[in-house]
Design a protein around this motif. Structure first.
Motif, PDB file in Angstrom:
ATOM      1  N   GLY A 220      -4.260  17.096  -2.674  1.00 57.38           N
ATOM      2  CA  GLY A 220      -3.077  16.252  -2.614  1.00 57.38           C
ATOM      3  C   GLY A 220      -3.328  14.769  -2.439  1.00 57.38           C
ATOM      4  N   ASN A 221      -4.596  14.397  -2.218  1.00 57.43           N
ATOM      5  CA  ASN A 221      -4.930  12.981  -2.012  1.00 57.43           C
ATOM      6  C   ASN A 221      -4.016  12.371  -0.939  1.00 57.43           C
ATOM      7  OD1 ASN A 221      -6.309  10.582  -2.418  1.00 57.43           O
ATOM      8  ND2 ASN A 221      -4.940   9.911  -4.040  1.00 57.43           N
ATOM      9  N   LEU A 222      -3.929  13.058   0.192  1.00 57.51           N
ATOM     10  CA  LEU A 222      -3.002  12.675   1.257  1.00 57.51           C
ATOM     11  C   LEU A 222      -3.645  11.753   2.280  1.00 57.51           C
ATOM     12  CD1 LEU A 222      -1.482  16.183   1.984  1.00 57.51           C
ATOM     13  CD2 LEU A 222      -0.556  14.404   0.500  1.00 57.51           C
ATOM     14  N   ASP A 223      -2.805  10.932   2.880  1.00 56.72           N
ATOM     15  CA  ASP A 223      -3.223  10.129   4.025  1.00 56.72           C
ATOM     16  C   ASP A 223      -2.887  10.848   5.334  1.00 56.72           C
ATOM     17  OD1 ASP A 223      -4.126   7.672   2.630  1.00 56.72           O
ATOM     18  OD2 ASP A 223      -2.036   7.647   1.957  1.00 56.72           O
TER      19      ASP A 223
ATOM     20  N   LYS B 130       0.838  -1.192   0.000  1.00 60.07           N
ATOM     21  CA  LYS B 130       0.000   0.000   0.000  1.00 60.07           C
ATOM     22  C   LYS B 130       0.877   1.248   0.000  1.00 60.07           C
ATOM     23  CE  LYS B 130      -3.551   2.206   2.874  1.00 60.07           C
ATOM     24  NZ  LYS B 130      -3.770   3.394   2.516  1.00 60.07           N
ATOM     25  N   THR B 131       0.519   2.209  -0.820  1.00 57.37           N
ATOM     26  CA  THR B 131       1.210   3.490  -0.861  1.00 57.37           C
ATOM     27  C   THR B 131       0.580   4.436   0.145  1.00 57.37           C
ATOM     28  OG1 THR B 131       1.736   3.220  -3.190  1.00 57.37           O
ATOM     29  CG2 THR B 131       1.787   5.453  -2.325  1.00 57.37           C
ATOM     30  N   ILE B 132       1.407   5.109   0.903  1.00 51.30           N
ATOM     31  CA  ILE B 132       0.941   6.117   1.851  1.00 51.30           C
ATOM     32  C   ILE B 132       1.461   7.464   1.373  1.00 51.30           C
ATOM     33  CG2 ILE B 132       1.071   6.973   4.212  1.00 51.30           C
ATOM     34  CD1 ILE B 132       1.404   4.092   5.123  1.00 51.30           C
ATOM     35  N   ARG B 133       0.569   8.434   1.234  1.00 53.02           N
ATOM     36  CA  ARG B 133       0.938   9.770   0.771  1.00 53.02           C
ATOM     37  C   ARG B 133       0.992  10.712   1.969  1.00 53.02           C
ATOM     38  NH1 ARG B 133       0.563  10.972  -4.630  1.00 53.02           N
ATOM     39  NH2 ARG B 133      -0.180  13.052  -4.127  1.00 53.02           N
ATOM     40  N   ILE B 134       2.155  11.358   2.155  1.00 50.06           N
ATOM     41  CA  ILE B 134       2.379  12.252   3.288  1.00 50.06           C
ATOM     42  C   ILE B 134       2.727  13.630   2.748  1.00 50.06           C
ATOM     43  CG2 ILE B 134       3.749  12.715   5.350  1.00 50.06           C
ATOM     44  CD1 ILE B 134       4.342   9.685   5.423  1.00 50.06           C
ATOM     45  N   GLY B 135       1.993  14.634   3.207  1.00 52.13           N
ATOM     46  CA  GLY B 135       2.306  16.019   2.870  1.00 52.13           C
ATOM     47  C   GLY B 135       2.983  16.675   4.055  1.00 52.13           C
TER      48      GLY B 135
END
Length: 52
Positions: A27-30, A2-7
């Motif tokens: 940003g479609n962030l987690d 799973k990809t986790i997106r962090i801003g």
């Protein structure tokens, strides 16, 4: 996997919020994390205090 997106961002008192809000909205962030530049904020406050 799973990809986790962090801003992330950094700022101090007086910075604009719009760039952060755009990152959150688009940003479609987690997760999002910020570094608060307290040293700069305190220095600006101290300068203002010394002028008064």
């Amino acid at each position: 996997m799973k990809t986790i997106r962090i801003g992330s961002g950094a700022g101090y008192a007086g910075d604009r919020l719009e760039p952060s809000l755009e990152l959150i909205k688009k940003g479609n962030l987690d997760y999002i994390s910020y570094e608060c530049l307290a040293e700069r904020t305190i220095a600006i406050g101290q300068q203002a205090k010394l002028k008064d």
